[in-house]
Design a protein around this motif. Structure first.
Motif, PDB file in Angstrom:
ATOM      1  N   ARG A  50       6.047  -7.829  -6.962  1.00 34.87           N
ATOM      2  CA  ARG A  50       5.047  -7.996  -8.018  1.00 34.87           C
ATOM      3  C   ARG A  50       3.864  -8.840  -7.554  1.00 34.87           C
ATOM      4  O   ARG A  50       2.711  -8.559  -7.903  1.00 34.87           O
ATOM      5  N   GLU A  51       4.132  -9.882  -6.775  1.00 37.72           N
ATOM      6  CA  GLU A  51       3.061 -10.775  -6.329  1.00 37.72           C
ATOM      7  C   GLU A  51       2.237 -10.166  -5.198  1.00 37.72           C
ATOM      8  O   GLU A  51       1.026 -10.381  -5.120  1.00 37.72           O
ATOM      9  N   PHE A  52       2.887  -9.426  -4.318  1.00 36.19           N
ATOM     10  CA  PHE A  52       2.201  -8.858  -3.149  1.00 36.19           C
ATOM     11  C   PHE A  52       2.509  -7.362  -3.055  1.00 36.19           C
ATOM     12  O   PHE A  52       3.257  -6.921  -2.184  1.00 36.19           O
ATOM     13  N   PRO A  53       1.938  -6.567  -3.965  1.00 34.30           N
ATOM     14  CA  PRO A  53       2.256  -5.128  -3.972  1.00 34.30           C
ATOM     15  C   PRO A  53       1.817  -4.409  -2.704  1.00 34.30           C
ATOM     16  O   PRO A  53       2.454  -3.433  -2.301  1.00 34.30           O
ATOM     17  N   ASP A  54       0.729  -4.868  -2.065  1.00 34.11           N
ATOM     18  CA  ASP A  54       0.284  -4.212  -0.840  1.00 34.11           C
ATOM     19  C   ASP A  54       1.292  -4.420   0.294  1.00 34.11           C
ATOM     20  O   ASP A  54       1.505  -3.530   1.129  1.00 34.11           O
ATOM     21  N   PHE A  55       1.949  -5.589   0.310  1.00 34.32           N
ATOM     22  CA  PHE A  55       2.976  -5.855   1.310  1.00 34.32           C
ATOM     23  C   PHE A  55       4.239  -5.054   1.016  1.00 34.32           C
ATOM     24  O   PHE A  55       4.812  -4.409   1.904  1.00 34.32           O
ATOM     25  N   ALA A  56       4.689  -5.080  -0.228  1.00 34.84           N
ATOM     26  CA  ALA A  56       5.934  -4.407  -0.588  1.00 34.84           C
ATOM     27  C   ALA A  56       5.802  -2.887  -0.547  1.00 34.84           C
ATOM     28  O   ALA A  56       6.810  -2.184  -0.423  1.00 34.84           O
ATOM     29  N   GLY A  57       4.590  -2.374  -0.648  1.00 34.92           N
ATOM     30  CA  GLY A  57       4.401  -0.933  -0.645  1.00 34.92           C
ATOM     31  C   GLY A  57       4.647  -0.280   0.699  1.00 34.92           C
ATOM     32  O   GLY A  57       4.842   0.942   0.760  1.00 34.92           O
ATOM     33  N   GLU A  58       4.630  -1.034   1.782  1.00 33.97           N
ATOM     34  CA  GLU A  58       4.877  -0.499   3.114  1.00 33.97           C
ATOM     35  C   GLU A  58       6.336  -0.752   3.488  1.00 33.97           C
ATOM     36  O   GLU A  58       6.770  -1.893   3.628  1.00 33.97           O
ATOM     37  N   ALA A  59       7.104   0.328   3.648  1.00 32.85           N
ATOM     38  CA  ALA A  59       8.544   0.202   3.899  1.00 32.85           C
ATOM     39  C   ALA A  59       8.848  -0.474   5.218  1.00 32.85           C
ATOM     40  O   ALA A  59       9.935  -1.025   5.399  1.00 32.85           O
ATOM     41  N   ARG A  60       7.906  -0.441   6.164  1.00 28.64           N
ATOM     42  CA  ARG A  60       8.181  -0.985   7.490  1.00 28.64           C
ATOM     43  C   ARG A  60       7.874  -2.464   7.611  1.00 28.64           C
ATOM     44  O   ARG A  60       8.184  -3.080   8.642  1.00 28.64           O
TER      45      ARG A  60
END
Length: 349
Positions: A50-60
């Protein structure tokens, strides 16, 4: 100390087609239901998303768990040599592979003969610099053999896992005295036992459900009921405000104590500002430092068996009986203490 950079090791992992696919397991192949089988099923993982969606959106993008403790590489009981390896495990992997030797990275190896104690931040500096590089956008350019294309790799430190003394060195919070609880912090309620010469924490009924019968019983708790609400843990921002102004001088010698004792002569709650507070996401994490399962279960079982008097050192000592006599409201224990206290110190009741 010895330091082995982690970025080249991560690049080698993604160069292997099978390993590159496994590093996406937490998002693409994990079974998603109401069960807790993996750190990705927990609340902290979701908060990061929730806080860092751009980070969590990349599975790698990688989630690390850091662990360190002292060991004696010579295997001699009489030798006090203490060597500290620092290891990283990768939580992107399936749970049956997270702790396999081939996937564990050991970037820092702190040689003895003495343990680093509060100065461990000095040895962790190159590791934190790499973690900062891996967190900053756009990241580190890496070749993915599974998709056969380059991508920008980022990573974060998800949690540190240690035993109780090492947790104090990592987090900077003292592990003894009146403020030793990592959950309650300065609201920890402790009581000093004069005969046993230790601080105990008997005021924990507030964590029970509101209608639990032990909350109302005052017979064994100084004759009083406990109707206080459950303690609400501090946020990462509140804790950072506590430590941000600490002036720490590493090493030994004059001026190395971070903060003096308070007016009552108690040890300070914080020994230092941990180096991990330099990481932007460290304030967001609900659990920054955790105790490992092995020490938790072992110590819990040993203490319970010790109270029962069936294993290890007995807790029923003359000093404990003297402290029990002075503790008001425990009906019948005063007379029993006077009888038991006459026993020999090594004799169990």
């Amino acid at each position: 100390m010895w330091y082995a950079p982690i970025i080249p090791r991560l690049k080698h992992l993604f160069r292997n087609k099978e390993h590159a696919k496994l590093l996406r397991w937490h998002m693409e192949e994990r079974k998603k239901d109401a069960m807790l089988r993996h750190p990705a099923d927990g609340r902290q993982w979701r908060n990061i998303g929730r806080e860092f969606p751009d980070f969590a959106g990349e599975a790698r993008n990688l989630y690390f768990g850091l662990s360190t403790d002292g060991m004696n590489p010579f295997g001699e009981q009489s030798c006090s040599h203490s060597t500290w390896p620092v290891t990283l495990c990768i939580y992107n992997l399936p749970p049956w592979l997270c702790m396999k030797r081939k996937f564990i990275v050991m970037p820092v190896f702190i040689q003895g003969p003495e343990q680093p104690c509060n100065d461990i931040d000095v040895y962790l500096r190159p590791l934190v610099d790499e973690l900062l590089e891996l967190w900053a956008k756009p990241g580190v350019r890496v070749w993915d053999e599974h998709t056969e294309q380059e991508f920008d790799l980022r990573a974060l430190l998800f949690v540190t896992i240690n035993d109780w003394p090492a947790l104090s060195n990592i987090s900077g919070q003292t592990n003894k005295g009146y403020n030793a609880c990592t959950h309650c912090l300065d609201e920890t309620e402790g009581k000093y036992l004069g005969k046993s010469k230790k601080v105990v924490y008997p005021y924990n009924r507030r964590f029970l459900p509101r209608k639990h019968p032990l909350r109302k019983k005052g017979k064994h708790f100084d004759g009083e009921a406990d109707n206080r609400p459950k303690h609400v843990p501090r946020s990462g921002g509140d804790i950072f405000d506590m430590v941000k102004d600490l002036n720490v001088i590493f090493g030994k010698g004059p001026g190395s104590r971070p903060v003096p004792k308070d007016a009552d002569g108690h040890a300070p709650m914080w020994k230092k500002k941990s180096i991990f507070w330099e990481l932007e996401y460290w304030k967001v994490l609900e659990v920054r430092s955790a105790i490992d399962v092995m020490h938790l279960t072992k110590n819990l079982c040993v203490n319970i068996l010790g109270f029962l008097g069936v294993y290890g050192k007995t807790k029923d000592t003359p000093e404990a009986r003297e402290d029990q006599k002075q503790h008001k409201g425990r009906n019948g224990l005063g007379e029993l203490s006077r009888l038991i206290i006459r026993r020999l110190p090594g004799q169990r009741s």
